[in-house]
Design an enzyme around this catalytic site. Structure first.
Site, PDB file in Angstrom:
ATOM      1  CG  HIS A  98       4.575   3.071  -0.677  1.00 11.33           C
ATOM      2  ND1 HIS A  98       5.674   2.468  -1.238  1.00 11.33           N
ATOM      3  CD2 HIS A  98       5.071   4.113   0.038  1.00 11.33           C
ATOM      4  CE1 HIS A  98       6.775   3.111  -0.879  1.00 11.33           C
ATOM      5  NE2 HIS A  98       6.428   4.119  -0.110  1.00 11.33           N
ATOM      6  CG  ASP A 125       8.058   0.139  -3.713  1.00  7.58           C
ATOM      7  OD1 ASP A 125       7.654  -0.972  -4.097  1.00  7.58           O
ATOM      8  OD2 ASP A 125       7.306   1.055  -3.349  1.00  7.58           O
ATOM      9  CG  HIS A 127       5.708  -2.357  -7.269  1.00 10.63           C
ATOM     10  ND1 HIS A 127       5.766  -2.945  -6.014  1.00 10.63           N
ATOM     11  CD2 HIS A 127       5.138  -3.270  -8.080  1.00 10.63           C
ATOM     12  CE1 HIS A 127       5.247  -4.163  -6.065  1.00 10.63           C
ATOM     13  NE2 HIS A 127       4.863  -4.389  -7.315  1.00 10.63           N
ATOM     14  CG  ASP A 129       4.977   2.749  -5.594  1.00 10.61           C
ATOM     15  OD1 ASP A 129       4.492   1.737  -6.122  1.00 10.61           O
ATOM     16  OD2 ASP A 129       5.411   2.770  -4.430  1.00 10.61           O
ATOM     17  CG  HIS A 142      -0.859   0.342  -3.580  1.00  7.72           C
ATOM     18  ND1 HIS A 142      -0.606  -0.849  -2.926  1.00  7.72           N
ATOM     19  CD2 HIS A 142      -1.297  -0.004  -4.817  1.00  7.72           C
ATOM     20  CE1 HIS A 142      -0.867  -1.869  -3.735  1.00  7.72           C
ATOM     21  NE2 HIS A 142      -1.294  -1.382  -4.874  1.00  7.72           N
ATOM     22  CG  ASP A 228       6.332  -1.349  -0.635  1.00 12.78           C
ATOM     23  OD1 ASP A 228       6.210  -2.493  -0.151  1.00 12.78           O
ATOM     24  OD2 ASP A 228       5.537  -0.868  -1.464  1.00 12.78           O
ATOM     25  CG  ASP A 230       6.573  -4.338  -2.489  1.00 13.20           C
ATOM     26  OD1 ASP A 230       7.575  -3.629  -2.675  1.00 13.20           O
ATOM     27  OD2 ASP A 230       5.457  -4.044  -2.971  1.00 13.20           O
ATOM     28  CD  GLU A 273       1.501  -1.352  -0.064  1.00 15.43           C
ATOM     29  OE1 GLU A 273       0.801  -2.359   0.167  1.00 15.43           O
ATOM     30  OE2 GLU A 273       1.077  -0.356  -0.695  1.00 15.43           O
TER      31      GLU A 273
END
Length: 307
Positions: A98, A125, A127, A129, A142, A228, A230, A273
């Site tokens: 990412h 996502d 996260h 980030d 990332h 992403d 995840d 990712e």
């Protein structure tokens, strides 16, 4: 005449803490991404893979791992996305990790500024980030692309698209967040980012969350989706380097994508990712392709046009 989608492969795990995301672009191709998009009526141009520096697998220096190489990859992505936007194609970046979002979103943001169009970035996502060199526990870039896009980071990434930050916080919507480092959490609050975390989704439901996130979307907005993998619960998408339990279900993720598709304004996308080294029979890539198919208009029933 149908819109043409340009696939731009960025096969690197340079910003990640685990090796393997460099194989993501090919896994998405093997999972039938181009055919899935063609089924939705799009023409697809696969531009192949960008060729950037290899992963030296070194420890962080001054809070950043592989900063020089990450800058090189993002400059390549920035140029490639800019070129496709100029040709009137919809760029779809196949990551890769990412950290590539700096180049991808940066190019889209500059394109929108020059065209006088409002931008909305949907960051799907686990996260936020939004780490920085002084907040990060790992130095992995990332975990920093949103901070860089908002002006907090090394000059080579922050200034990629010009002297001003690529993104203003009000242009960003984060969906599915459930893992934020302690210092990062305070920084996110300070910057007043629009975050719809998993508790919000649990309490309000994905439909209400997406209605809120899409609220006030200008009629001529360019919507960028940075997906992403995840974002999904690892029960559905185990092939990522940073799994976090308790994410959206397959159906919740489908609804999110369908509601973005309903806007008719999606103009650029990242898929990042995906880590085939951690996957089972390419299943995560297949799920990602199904979700992207929904993002580009697939639904159970043919929807009647609005209006």
């Amino acid at each position: 005449m149908s819109m043409e989608i340009a696939l731009v492969g960025a096969p690197t795990d340079i910003g990640a803490g685990a090796r393997g995301a460099s194989m993501g672009p090919q896994a998405l191709r093997v999972a039938g991404l181009a055919a899935a998009l063609e089924r939705q009526g799009y023409r697809v141009l696969d531009t192949g893979d960008l060729a950037g520096p290899g992963n030296p697998w070194q420890p962080p220096v001054h809070g950043y791992r592989h900063l020089e190489q990450v800058q090189s990859w993002n400059a390549l992505v920035f140029q490639a996305v800019t070129a496709q936007l100029r040709e009137g194609r919809l760029p779809l970046v196949l990551g890769g990790d990412h950290s590539l979002g700096v180049g991808s979103v940066g190019a889209v943001a500059r394109h929108c500024r020059r065209a006088g169009r409002p931008l909305r970035v949907f960051w799907l996502d686990a996260h936020t980030d939004f780490n920085t060199a002084w907040l990060t526990p790992s130095g992995n870039l990332h975990g920093m692309p949103v901070a860089c896009l908002c002006g907090f980071g090394p000059a080579g990434l922050v200034d990629l698209g010009g002297s001003e930050p690529a993104l203003r916080p009000e242009e960003l919507r984060m969906i599915g967040i459930r893992s934020v480092d302690a210092g990062e959490r305070e920084f996110v609050h300070e910057q007043r980012l629009d975050v719809y975390d998993m508790r919000t989704i649990d309490e309000r439901g994905m439909r209400a969350v997406m209605e809120a996130a899409l609220g006030g979307l200008p009629a001529d907005a360019h919507v960028h989706v940075s997906f992403d993998v995840d974002f999904l619960d690892p029960d559905y998408a185990p092939g990522v380097g940073t799994t976090v339990r308790g994410g959206p279900t397959w159906r919740e993720a489908q609804l999110c994508m369908e509601m973005l598709a309903d806007t008719g304004r999606v103009g650029s996308v990242d898929i990042v990712e995906l880590n085939p080294a951690l996957d089972v029979r390419n299943g995560t890539a297949l799920v990602a392709v199904e979700l992207v198919e929904s993002l580009f208009g697939k639904s159970t029933l043919v929807r009647r046009p609005r209006g």
